[in-house]
Design a protein around this motif. Structure first.
Motif, mmCIF file in Angstrom:
data_model
loop_
_atom_site.group_PDB
_atom_site.id
_atom_site.type_symbol
_atom_site.label_atom_id
_atom_site.label_comp_id
_atom_site.label_asym_id
_atom_site.label_seq_id
_atom_site.Cartn_x
_atom_site.Cartn_y
_atom_site.Cartn_z
ATOM 1 N N HIS A 1 0.879 -1.173 0.000
ATOM 2 C CA HIS A 1 0.000 0.000 0.000
ATOM 3 C C HIS A 1 0.912 1.218 0.000
ATOM 4 C CE1 HIS A 1 -2.964 2.956 1.183
ATOM 5 N NE2 HIS A 1 -3.924 2.047 1.217
ATOM 6 N N THR A 2 0.764 2.079 -0.981
ATOM 7 C CA THR A 2 1.714 3.166 -1.164
ATOM 8 C C THR A 2 1.704 4.198 -0.039
ATOM 9 O OG1 THR A 2 0.077 4.274 -2.569
ATOM 10 C CG2 THR A 2 1.755 2.947 -3.673
ATOM 11 N N ASP A 3 0.690 4.152 0.823
ATOM 12 C CA ASP A 3 0.619 5.139 1.914
ATOM 13 C C ASP A 3 1.163 4.604 3.234
ATOM 14 O OD1 ASP A 3 -0.536 6.983 0.213
ATOM 15 O OD2 ASP A 3 -2.589 6.422 0.751
ATOM 16 N N LEU A 4 1.490 3.312 3.292
ATOM 17 C CA LEU A 4 1.938 2.724 4.552
ATOM 18 C C LEU A 4 3.456 2.766 4.663
ATOM 19 C CD1 LEU A 4 1.171 1.165 7.145
ATOM 20 C CD2 LEU A 4 1.465 -0.952 5.851
ATOM 21 N N LEU A 5 3.944 3.283 5.788
ATOM 22 C CA LEU A 5 5.379 3.280 6.090
ATOM 23 C C LEU A 5 5.620 2.446 7.342
ATOM 24 C CD1 LEU A 5 4.937 6.129 4.503
ATOM 25 C CD2 LEU A 5 7.218 6.630 5.384
ATOM 26 N N ILE A 6 6.636 1.588 7.289
ATOM 27 C CA ILE A 6 7.011 0.746 8.423
ATOM 28 C C ILE A 6 8.398 1.159 8.899
ATOM 29 C CG2 ILE A 6 7.466 -1.596 9.217
ATOM 30 C CD1 ILE A 6 4.566 -1.159 8.557
ATOM 31 N N SER A 7 8.490 1.544 10.158
ATOM 32 C CA SER A 7 9.787 1.915 10.722
ATOM 33 C C SER A 7 10.704 0.701 10.725
ATOM 34 C CB SER A 7 9.614 2.451 12.142
ATOM 35 O OG SER A 7 10.863 2.809 12.689
ATOM 36 N N SER A 8 11.842 0.810 10.037
ATOM 37 C CA SER A 8 12.734 -0.331 9.836
ATOM 38 C C SER A 8 14.173 0.064 10.114
ATOM 39 C CB SER A 8 12.610 -0.855 8.392
ATOM 40 O OG SER A 8 11.261 -1.036 8.026
ATOM 41 N N LYS A 9 15.035 -0.945 10.145
ATOM 42 C CA LYS A 9 16.464 -0.671 10.296
ATOM 43 C C LYS A 9 17.273 -1.759 9.606
ATOM 44 C CE LYS A 9 17.220 -3.057 14.726
ATOM 45 N NZ LYS A 9 17.702 -2.909 16.113
ATOM 46 N N ILE A 10 18.476 -1.382 9.191
ATOM 47 C CA ILE A 10 19.408 -2.365 8.645
ATOM 48 C C ILE A 10 20.034 -3.080 9.826
ATOM 49 C CG2 ILE A 10 21.431 -2.707 7.193
ATOM 50 C CD1 ILE A 10 20.736 -0.033 5.847
ATOM 51 N N LYS A 11 19.848 -4.368 9.906
ATOM 52 C CA LYS A 11 20.179 -5.118 11.111
ATOM 53 C C LYS A 11 21.643 -4.987 11.511
ATOM 54 C CE LYS A 11 19.454 -9.675 13.178
ATOM 55 N NZ LYS A 11 18.922 -11.043 12.930
ATOM 56 N N THR A 12 22.550 -5.089 10.550
ATOM 57 C CA THR A 12 23.978 -5.076 10.888
ATOM 58 C C THR A 12 24.487 -3.679 11.201
ATOM 59 O OG1 THR A 12 24.522 -4.926 8.537
ATOM 60 C CG2 THR A 12 24.475 -7.132 9.529
ATOM 61 N N LYS A 13 23.755 -2.657 10.756
ATOM 62 C CA LYS A 13 24.206 -1.275 10.936
ATOM 63 C C LYS A 13 23.420 -0.523 12.009
ATOM 64 C CE LYS A 13 26.860 -1.654 7.213
ATOM 65 N NZ LYS A 13 28.329 -1.589 7.237
ATOM 66 N N ASN A 14 22.242 -1.057 12.369
ATOM 67 C CA ASN A 14 21.319 -0.346 13.258
ATOM 68 C C ASN A 14 20.935 1.015 12.695
ATOM 69 O OD1 ASN A 14 20.605 -2.047 15.414
ATOM 70 N ND2 ASN A 14 22.595 -1.722 16.388
ATOM 71 N N GLU A 15 20.963 1.126 11.381
ATOM 72 C CA GLU A 15 20.622 2.384 10.713
ATOM 73 C C GLU A 15 19.120 2.398 10.443
ATOM 74 O OE1 GLU A 15 21.766 6.050 9.818
ATOM 75 O OE2 GLU A 15 23.283 4.510 10.197
ATOM 76 N N ILE A 16 18.454 3.459 10.918
ATOM 77 C CA ILE A 16 17.002 3.535 10.857
ATOM 78 C C ILE A 16 16.537 4.104 9.519
ATOM 79 C CG2 ILE A 16 14.924 4.434 11.971
ATOM 80 C CD1 ILE A 16 16.497 2.440 13.632
ATOM 81 N N GLY A 17 15.436 3.556 9.016
ATOM 82 C CA GLY A 17 14.789 4.069 7.823
ATOM 83 C C GLY A 17 13.309 3.710 7.849
ATOM 84 N N SER A 18 12.636 3.891 6.724
ATOM 85 C CA SER A 18 11.221 3.552 6.620
ATOM 86 C C SER A 18 10.992 2.734 5.358
ATOM 87 C CB SER A 18 10.352 4.816 6.581
ATOM 88 O OG SER A 18 10.416 5.508 7.806
ATOM 89 N N THR A 19 10.317 1.604 5.504
ATOM 90 C CA THR A 19 9.987 0.768 4.350
ATOM 91 C C THR A 19 8.670 1.246 3.759
ATOM 92 O OG1 THR A 19 11.140 -1.159 5.266
ATOM 93 C CG2 THR A 19 9.486 -1.561 3.558
ATOM 94 N N GLN A 20 8.670 1.474 2.445
ATOM 95 C CA GLN A 20 7.462 1.922 1.758
ATOM 96 C C GLN A 20 7.419 1.302 0.361
ATOM 97 O OE1 GLN A 20 7.120 6.158 0.942
ATOM 98 N NE2 GLN A 20 4.890 6.056 1.109
ATOM 99 N N TRP A 21 6.255 0.784 0.011
ATOM 100 C CA TRP A 21 6.089 0.196 -1.318
ATOM 101 C C TRP A 21 5.918 1.301 -2.339
ATOM 102 C CZ3 TRP A 21 1.357 -1.510 -4.279
ATOM 103 C CH2 TRP A 21 1.694 -2.381 -5.326
ATOM 104 N N ASP A 22 6.545 1.131 -3.508
ATOM 105 C CA ASP A 22 6.474 2.157 -4.548
ATOM 106 C C ASP A 22 5.371 1.898 -5.570
ATOM 107 O OD1 ASP A 22 7.513 -0.003 -5.874
ATOM 108 O OD2 ASP A 22 9.408 0.950 -6.442
#
Length: 278
Positions: free
Chosen positions: A163-184
């Motif tokens: 769903h293009t409006d849904l964002l999931i708070s995510s992180k790269i496991k080995t880096k602990n770098e935070i981002g947001s997963t969103q479908w395009d």
């Protein structure tokens, strides 16, 4: 009745032959060990094959209830695992109360699912009477699925991760770098990991999991793996494509997770927001 008797009388020779053959076979099997062993082994094999086929046939019609029971049991086990607290250390250090789990788990079956729209949704066979609430996170054994949007007495609708409006708070496991997963809105197997700064070293194959920074999903649930990384020049963030862990075209049973502390966290965030706006 008379016709039946006349028919039997007309084939009396054949019937006598069958009876004598049966007696002969019984005598051979009973008084000759090798022939008896062959006969009983053959009959056991036939009977076993028949019973096995019968069991497979009857089991097929109970697969639905069996799978549902297994899904419910898994949800119960996950709740117990999440609430498990290790024994105190022998040095008498007390475990901080914040380490105890705040999550509850439930299971449900997918009864409707779409993957070919820009705003895909999923329907579950459980609702408010089963403890399902709006805002609950949804996942399965592969990874993240979505978030509950609406609930009726017996059913629940879920905003799919596709769903293009849904964002999931995510992180790269080995880096602990935070981002947001969103479908395009393109391929249902891939999504974008947004807001990761360009200076971060990211490699293909790195695992992306939930960050635990919001009140929906616990930390560490699988989202996918990094498929492609490009350093764009127009923004300060990397252009990261991730291959989603969940096979959305094969969804059957899912788990729902509820954060018992969500209301408290939301109230604190509202207070913080109102202070910043003053």
């Amino acid at each position: 009745m008379q016709r039946i008797l006349l028919f039997l009388y007309s084939i009396r020779a054949f019937l006598l032959f069958i009876i004598l053959e049966a007696i002969a076979i019984w005598l051979i099997v009973s008084y000759n060990s090798p022939q008896g062993a062959v006969f009983f082994n053959s009959s056991n094999s036939f009977t076993g094959s028949f019973l096995n086929a019968k069991d497979g046939f009857t089991s097929y019609f109970t697969l639905g209830s069996t799978n549902e029971d297994l899904a419910a049991k898994n949800a119960e086990l996950m709740a117990k695992l999440a609430s498990y607290t290790p024994k105190k250390d022998s040095a008498t250090f007390e475990l901080d109360s914040v380490l105890s789990s705040n999550y509850e788990f439930r299971s449900a079956k997918v009864i409707n699912n779409s993957i070919n729209l820009q705003t895909n949704q999923i329907t579950l066979n459980k609702g408010a009477k089963d403890g399902i609430k709006e805002g609950m996170g949804v996942f399965n054994g592969e990874g993240i699925v979505g978030r509950v949007k609406g609930v009726s007495k017996n059913f629940a609708s879920v905003i799919s991760l596709l769903h293009t409006d849904l964002l999931i708070s995510s992180k790269i496991k080995t880096k602990n770098e935070i981002g947001s997963t969103q479908w395009d809105g393109r391929d249902p197997q891939f999504a974008k990991l947004k807001y990761v700064p360009r200076h971060v070293e990211v490699s293909k194959g790195d695992t992306v999991v939930t960050s635990g920074y919001n009140a929906v999903f616990p930390e560490g649930l699988l989202v996918g793996t990094i498929e492609e990384v490009n350093k764009g020049t127009e923004t300060n963030y990397l252009d990261i494509t991730i291959k989603l862990a969940t096979s959305f075209n094969k969804l059957t049973y899912v788990y729902l997770v509820e954060n018992n502390m969500e209301a408290e966290l939301d109230s604190l965030q509202e207070i913080s927001t109102s202070i910043n706006e003053q």
